[in-house]
Design an enzyme around this catalytic site. Structure first.
Site, PDB file in Angstrom:
ATOM      1  N   GLU A 179     -19.634  23.818   2.832  1.00  0.00           N
ATOM      2  CA  GLU A 179     -18.378  23.429   3.469  1.00  0.00           C
ATOM      3  C   GLU A 179     -18.165  24.350   4.662  1.00  0.00           C
ATOM      4  O   GLU A 179     -18.487  25.545   4.597  1.00  0.00           O
ATOM      5  CB  GLU A 179     -17.194  23.535   2.513  1.00  0.00           C
ATOM      6  CG  GLU A 179     -15.876  23.141   3.179  1.00  0.00           C
ATOM      7  CD  GLU A 179     -14.731  22.940   2.202  1.00  0.00           C
ATOM      8  OE1 GLU A 179     -13.694  22.400   2.622  1.00  0.00           O
ATOM      9  OE2 GLU A 179     -14.871  23.329   1.029  1.00  0.00           O
ATOM     10  N   ASN A 200     -12.772  14.064  -2.824  1.00  0.00           N
ATOM     11  CA  ASN A 200     -13.100  15.435  -3.205  1.00  0.00           C
ATOM     12  C   ASN A 200     -12.325  15.868  -4.442  1.00  0.00           C
ATOM     13  O   ASN A 200     -12.788  15.667  -5.549  1.00  0.00           O
ATOM     14  CB  ASN A 200     -12.825  16.375  -2.021  1.00  0.00           C
ATOM     15  CG  ASN A 200     -12.980  17.835  -2.378  1.00  0.00           C
ATOM     16  OD1 ASN A 200     -13.986  18.208  -2.977  1.00  0.00           O
ATOM     17  ND2 ASN A 200     -12.004  18.660  -2.056  1.00  0.00           N
ATOM     18  N   GLU A 201     -11.143  16.429  -4.263  1.00  0.00           N
ATOM     19  CA  GLU A 201     -10.366  16.951  -5.398  1.00  0.00           C
ATOM     20  C   GLU A 201      -9.093  16.142  -5.596  1.00  0.00           C
ATOM     21  O   GLU A 201      -8.025  16.696  -5.793  1.00  0.00           O
ATOM     22  CB  GLU A 201     -10.005  18.426  -5.164  1.00  0.00           C
ATOM     23  CG  GLU A 201     -11.008  19.397  -5.719  1.00  0.00           C
ATOM     24  CD  GLU A 201     -10.565  20.851  -5.543  1.00  0.00           C
ATOM     25  OE1 GLU A 201      -9.440  21.090  -5.047  1.00  0.00           O
ATOM     26  OE2 GLU A 201     -11.351  21.735  -5.896  1.00  0.00           O
TER      27      GLU A 201
END
Length: 653
Positions: free
Chosen positions: A47, A372-373
């Site tokens: 990232e 993602n989250e």
């Protein structure tokens, strides 16, 4: 009475010490091999946080090279007559600079770039300067300088560059540094009275990873290669979502000619007020093409992550910040187009883009993560139309969903059944947790449903309580936890530590796997744990038990964790002793033929006398694994593991 109690207590301690001195028999069953260990089992997660891309892995040392940051001269110090123009040759990067005569022979016109915390130069190394320019008959002077020099001159090296055309053209020259310096600057200066326009100014080391022009910083790419990754997750992380939808990572902006890739706001530049970097933006220089190319270099599976139409939920409570489900089609098409970019033939739109970038053959992408989250009901609602469309358009692609930001709890318990219901192939679990969590999770995956989606442990690291920084004890507990990943390889198919990179002067988050400055890099203790697991990954799980139970640090096992795998004619046994006492072990091999024996080959131990210590830039090999002989031959083998140690035993048999 007091004497009697003291005597009894001493006898109890003596008995306990005697029991600890007795070898622990660990049974390794060779007769019934278990699950296959996936080639993707251990990998890397990238990232662009902590200056991981620009200022890190991506080799360009020039900040704001196209003058398209919100403030066009961020990173540049202009002097003389300099104007910012906005009708440049690259539509998605419209700004450029016009350098004009100052009107006096003793007044200079130019710009100086500060780089990323300076520019690291090595004595005798060659650096490739390039610029898009126009101004027929004009001349530029290109200099590398030491702004803080106490010597007679700031100038380290200087070369002149003639501009031959009134049309935009790319020009290059090579500069050789006479010194080693961490914080040099670049100057681009006008010579004479003829104006010159400049755009997309770059400075790369000539010696990049694989020798690619405009490529990656060699030592950082080498550190990734040395991890022997099986999977590579990219580009994040929260950067996928963006603080808002306008700043999400858009993969289509990251392909094509680098000079026409637009700048994007990096959501990490202001996320933490105590570590604020307001000039942190993403150039997309290390984009999806470079990602796929690096996966090919590493012979690992690419795992792209794309936006599901939800901005970062930590920062956006208002539903209007997200894409309504009935307006997701452009995002779904982006996902399908990404598969085409990676795998499509030359007759397809995006396959042709890949070919024009220099890679006619498909990359062979097999995995795709959506979101993602994310959490709550809104995530499955957004994921479903992606799954439905991808199953039709790209049936061979395995889809990765998420269980949210927590390792357990309400959202975790809600999302796992939802992922199974939607038919996700894998579920991405994240856990940044303290020591006691990692010590208690040795059996985490033992009772997972074997019929549902597989597990991707996509982001994890031990965050010490009061010690949220890299240190040996954190890596030791990660090693202990990973025995459970290995033992449950039938359900756990991928695992990646996070985050990956951090610049020592530009980090927002720690701990991290690899630290660096402008000249050097260092591999943390956690790095070596990951490397040992991936190097000795094996092909098949072997049952390893203590009194019929997995060795997972449970009650009565006194801090021992262990797992075993077979790799052809070799057996790899990993043992983590988290206790403060040495442990004597006896490996008993069940299932050997009558006259067959096993033979010890090597014992690799990873240990530190200081649990709070880690490798540093000044002492990069302070704590490294040590390989020694592992003598012995027979139906069983004996070994001793030191306190607070991670051990790998290599055995033939």
């Amino acid at each position: 009475m007091s004497f009697h109690r003291t005597t009894i207590f001493a006898a109890i301690l003596l008995c306990a010490a005697s029991l600890r001195a007795q070898p622990v028999r660990l049974d390794v069953n060779l007769k019934k091999p278990g699950a296959s260990v996936q080639p993707t089992m251990y990998g890397i997660f990238f990232e662009d946080i902590n200056y991981a891309a620009d200022g890190g892995l991506y080799g360009d040392m020039v900040k704001n090279r196209s003058f398209d940051f919100p403030y066009a001269l961020t990173g540049w110090m202009p002097y003389g007559k300099v104007r910012v123009m906005d009708d440049g040759p690259f539509g998605r990067n419209p700004h450029y600079l016009r350098l004009d005569w100052s009107g006096h022979m003793d007044k200079f016109t130019g710009v100086e770039n500060e780089g990323f915390f300076g520019m690291g130069l090595k004595e005798g190394a060659r650096y490739v300067f390039s610029v898009w320019a126009r101004g027929e008959g004009g001349r530029l002077r290109i200099r590398l300088v030491d702004d803080d020099s106490m010597g007679e001159s700031q100038i380290l090296v200087s070369e002149d560059l003639g501009i031959a055309s009134g049309e935009w053209k790319k020009y290059k020259l090579v500069l050789t540094s006479p010194v080693t310096i961490e914080d040099a600057h670049l100057r681009v200066e006008l010579i004479g009275k003829t104006p010159v326009d400049i755009e997309h100014v770059s400075l790369f080391p000539e010696d990049t990873w694989k020798g690619r022009e405009g490529g990656l910083r060699k030592d950082l790419a080498q550190a990734l290669y040395d991890l022997h990754p099986g999977v590579f997750r990219f580009p994040g992380g929260c950067i996928v979502e963006g603080t808002d939808l306008d700043t999400r990572y858009n993969w289509k902006d990251s392909v094509g000619p680098v000079e026409n890739r637009p700048v994007n706001e990096n959501r990490w530049h202001y996320t933490f007020g105590h570590r604020l970097f307001p000039d942190y933006f993403t150039s997309y220089g290390f984009g999806f093409y470079e990602f796929f190319q690096l996966c090919e270099d590493f012979a690992c599976e690419p795992l792209p992550v794309i936006s599901c139409g939800l901005a970062c939920q930590f920062q956006n409570d208002d539903p209007s910040a997200h894409v309504p489900v009935d307006e997701l089609q452009p995002y779904i098409q982006d996902a399908i187009d990404l598969v085409e970019f990676a795998n499509g033939d030359l007759t397809t739109t995006w396959g042709r883009v890949r070919a024009e970038m220099g890679h006619p053959a498909p990359f062979g992408m097999k995995l795709l993560a959506i979101g993602n989250e994310q959490w709550g009901e809104t995530y499955p609602e957004h994921l479903k139309p992606f799954v439905d469309a991808l199953r039709k358009a790209c049936p061979d692609i395995k889809i990765v969903g998420t269980s949210g930001p927590d390792s357990e709890g309400e959202q975790f318990d809600y999302l796992w059944p939802e992922m199974a219901k939607l038919g996700a192939d894998l579920v991405d679990e994240h856990f940044y947790r303290p020591e006691n969590w990692f010590l208690s999770q040795g059996t985490r995956y033992d009772n997972y449903d074997r019929k549902g989606p597989k597990v991707f442990a996509g982001e994890y690291a031990c965050h010490g309580k009061g010690k949220k920084w890299n240190h040996f004890n954190a890596s030791l507990l990660e090693a202990a936890f990973m025995t459970g990943l290995e033992r449950n390889a039938d359900i756990v198919h991928m695992a990646t530590y996070a985050p990956l990179f951090a610049h020592v002067r530009g980090w927002q988050w720690r701990p991290d796997l690899i630290w660096f400055d402008n000249l050097r890099s260092v591999r943390s203790c956690s790095y070596y744990v990951q490397q040992l697991y991936s190097t000795y990954k094996g092909e098949t799980v072997l049952s390893l038990t203590w009194d019929g139970k997995p060795v997972a640090g449970t009650e009565g096992q006194e801090g021992l964790f262990a797992s075993a795998v077979r790799d052809g004619g070799k057996i790899y046994i990993k043992v983590v002793n988290t206790s403060a006492e040495p442990r004597s072990l006896e490996f008993s091999f069940i299932g050997l033929k009558k006259k067959a024996v096993v033979k010890g080959v090597k014992h690799i131990s990873y240990i530190s006398t200081d649990p709070d210590a880690d490798n540093t830039l000044d002492e990069p090999e302070a704590i490294v694994p040590i390989a020694g002989e592992f003598p012995g031959e027979g139906k069983s083998l004996s070994a001793t593991v030191e306190p607070s140690s991670f051990n790998v035993f290599i055995i033939e048999g």
